[in-house]
Enzyme design. Sequence first.
Site, short mmCIF file in Angstrom:
data_model
loop_
_atom_site.label_atom_id
_atom_site.label_comp_id
_atom_site.label_asym_id
_atom_site.label_seq_id
_atom_site.Cartn_x
_atom_site.Cartn_y
_atom_site.Cartn_z
N LYS A 52 0.79 -1.23 0.00
CA LYS A 52 0.00 0.00 0.00
C LYS A 52 0.83 1.29 0.00
O LYS A 52 0.32 2.36 0.35
CB LYS A 52 -1.01 0.05 1.16
N THR A 55 2.90 1.03 -4.95
CA THR A 55 3.44 0.03 -5.89
C THR A 55 2.83 0.16 -7.29
O THR A 55 3.54 0.19 -8.29
CB THR A 55 3.09 -1.40 -5.39
N HIS A 112 6.81 -7.41 -2.35
CA HIS A 112 6.60 -6.75 -1.05
C HIS A 112 7.55 -7.32 -0.01
O HIS A 112 7.41 -7.04 1.19
CB HIS A 112 5.17 -6.95 -0.56
N SER A 142 -4.44 2.82 4.57
CA SER A 142 -4.66 2.18 3.28
C SER A 142 -4.68 0.65 3.43
O SER A 142 -5.52 -0.04 2.83
CB SER A 142 -3.55 2.62 2.31
N LYS A 261 -8.41 6.54 -2.09
CA LYS A 261 -8.40 8.02 -1.99
C LYS A 261 -7.18 8.63 -2.65
O LYS A 261 -7.24 9.71 -3.19
CB LYS A 261 -8.45 8.44 -0.52
S1 PPS Z 1 -0.52 -2.91 -3.30
O1 PPS Z 1 -1.75 -3.73 -3.12
O2 PPS Z 1 0.38 -3.08 -2.15
O3 PPS Z 1 0.15 -3.16 -4.55
O4 PPS Z 1 -1.06 -1.42 -3.26
P1 PPS Z 1 -0.22 -0.13 -3.70
O5 PPS Z 1 -0.39 0.08 -5.14
O6 PPS Z 1 1.15 -0.18 -3.15
O7 PPS Z 1 -0.96 1.03 -2.89
C1 PPS Z 1 -2.30 1.38 -3.09
C2 PPS Z 1 -2.44 2.79 -2.58
O8 PPS Z 1 -1.83 3.69 -3.52
C3 PPS Z 1 -2.81 4.58 -4.00
N1 PPS Z 1 -2.56 4.93 -5.40
C4 PPS Z 1 -2.38 6.20 -5.82
N2 PPS Z 1 -2.32 7.36 -5.14
C5 PPS Z 1 -2.15 8.49 -5.87
N3 PPS Z 1 -2.04 8.50 -7.21
C6 PPS Z 1 -2.08 7.35 -7.93
N4 PPS Z 1 -1.99 7.37 -9.24
C7 PPS Z 1 -2.25 6.13 -7.21
N5 PPS Z 1 -2.35 4.82 -7.58
C8 PPS Z 1 -2.53 4.12 -6.46
C9 PPS Z 1 -4.12 3.82 -3.82
O9 PPS Z 1 -5.23 4.67 -3.91
C10 PPS Z 1 -3.90 3.23 -2.45
O10 PPS Z 1 -3.90 4.21 -1.43
P2 PPS Z 1 -5.20 4.65 -0.61
O11 PPS Z 1 -4.71 5.57 0.48
O12 PPS Z 1 -5.81 3.41 -0.03
O13 PPS Z 1 -6.10 5.37 -1.56
#
Ligand code: PPS
Length: 298
Positions: A52, A55, A112, A142, A261
């Site tokens: 989260k 990635t 991870h 998250s 979010k």
């Molecule tokens: S995972 O399952 O571990 O691979 O998830 P990961 O992609 O690492 O994290 C998901 C969170 O990243 C946010 N996210 C983004 N934030 C801003 N801009 C972009 N483009 C974006 N893409 C993914 C996603 O919304 C999750 O965070 P939260 O706070 O839950 O919204």
Amino acid sequence: MSLDPEKAVLPSRQQLFDFHGVSMIPIFTDNWENVQNFQARPDDILIATYPKAGTTWVSQILDLLYFGQTERQKTIPIFERVPFLEIAVPSLVSGKDLADKLTTTPRLIKTHFPVQFVPKSFWEQNCKIVYVARNAKDNMVSFFHFDRMNMAHPDPGDWSNYIHRFMEGKMVFGSWYDHVNGWWKKKQTYSNIHYMFYEDMIEDTEREIDKLCSFLSLSRSADEKKMIAGGVQFDNMKKNEMTNYSTFSILDFKISPFMRKGKVGDWKNHFTVAQNEVFDEDYKKKMKDPTLQFRTEI
Ligand code: PPS
């Protein structure tokens, strides 16, 4: 065995267990031997994160930087373009096998794992590694919502217990504190790690893409970089079926979206004042290295 995550047999929620000192669940350890024997190539790029931390965002950026806006972007979900090395969900092709089958150069691979679990061939081949870290409070929020909607993960229970579990490192992939510190420390001796922060990407995506290009020795025009930065903004990735995980069946979108979010500071909507004080006190004890600083607001 199916390649299609829509056809995955739903695993029931798994329980954490201690695996070499790290809390893990079986879908990330069952393929351990094969994963440890993964043969990395010198031009492979490993995207490493605590869950989260951003990635999917960085994966999409790297995929666009290397391969551009092509058919691949429109038809292949991000979790197939950038395989998750250690995942082994029954009835689905494993992440390791997906990575072996990649035909791209470079191969972009997600993990991870805490640093000590990374298969040794990545170090032997001196692969470039992009590590993304996110401040503990937003990362935890998250993760909480993700644990609610990921039917393979342990049930998160209620929020106040969850904070304690997080502080104790009883999370899938273990302690956030150990993860971010372990990778930070590794960077001191292994120069091919680019350590970046989710908050910096929110603040200025284009600047962070520039830094990625320098690290990866990629020359891309200012226009290209601007276009990529625009294309990967939260709203665009949220509505893009190839990046929003909507086709991944072990996630229950009725409970919470994967692209939830995408903000810095959402923790303020979750922590009470008392919880925040306890958390900060504990944080100071665990995060002793003054060179590793996180921002909880921007
Ligand atoms: S995972 O399952 O571990 O691979 O998830 P990961 O992609 O690492 O994290 C998901 C969170 O990243 C946010 N996210 C983004 N934030 C801003 N801009 C972009 N483009 C974006 N893409 C993914 C996603 O919304 C999750 O965070 P939260 O706070 O839950 O919204």
